[in-house]
Design a protein around this motif. Structure first.
Motif, mmCIF file in Angstrom:
data_model
loop_
_atom_site.group_PDB
_atom_site.id
_atom_site.type_symbol
_atom_site.label_atom_id
_atom_site.label_comp_id
_atom_site.label_asym_id
_atom_site.label_seq_id
_atom_site.Cartn_x
_atom_site.Cartn_y
_atom_site.Cartn_z
ATOM 1 N N THR A 181 106.493 27.257 25.403
ATOM 2 C CA THR A 181 106.260 28.497 26.137
ATOM 3 C C THR A 181 105.609 29.553 25.269
ATOM 4 N N ASN A 182 105.653 29.349 23.964
ATOM 5 C CA ASN A 182 105.188 30.418 23.082
ATOM 6 C C ASN A 182 104.457 29.864 21.858
ATOM 7 N N ALA A 183 103.656 28.821 22.072
ATOM 8 C CA ALA A 183 103.017 28.121 20.953
ATOM 9 C C ALA A 183 102.200 29.071 20.082
ATOM 10 N N HIS A 184 101.469 29.962 20.729
ATOM 11 C CA HIS A 184 100.594 30.857 19.966
ATOM 12 C C HIS A 184 101.404 31.698 18.986
ATOM 13 N N ARG A 185 102.494 32.256 19.500
ATOM 14 C CA ARG A 185 103.335 33.124 18.683
ATOM 15 C C ARG A 185 103.939 32.357 17.496
#
Ligand SMILES: [Zn+2]
Length: 83
Positions: free
Chosen positions: A59-63
């Motif tokens: 859900t938050n790969a970029h972060r």
């Protein structure tokens, strides 16, 4: 030295070695957990904790990747200061 060099297997292996850990191959970066062998790693992959981490990453790969970039930058600058 590019900003993404710290993601190469060699760089990761060096960081792990500096922390006194074992084989990179059985290391779970998401959970920061070291497994002893293939079997241990497979067991870890099916564990609840690991699945939760995978969901978080999904859900938050970029972060998550950004966080590693920041960690690298911090450590790199720190190394520059001392070198
Ligand atoms: Zn894991």
């Amino acid at each position: 030295m590019g900003k993404n060099d710290f993601l190469t297997p060699k760089a990761i292996a060096n960081r792990i070695k500096s922390k006194g850990l074992q084989k990179l191959r059985w290391y779970c970066q998401l959970c920061q957990k070291q497994c002893r062998d293939e079997n241990g790693f497979k067991c870890h992959q099916t564990s609840d904790g690991h699945r939760r981490q995978m969901e978080l990453f999904g859900t938050n790969a970029h972060r998550v990747v950004e966080g590693y970039s920041e960690e690298f930058e911090r450590e790199f600058m720190d190394h520059l200061k001392r070198a």
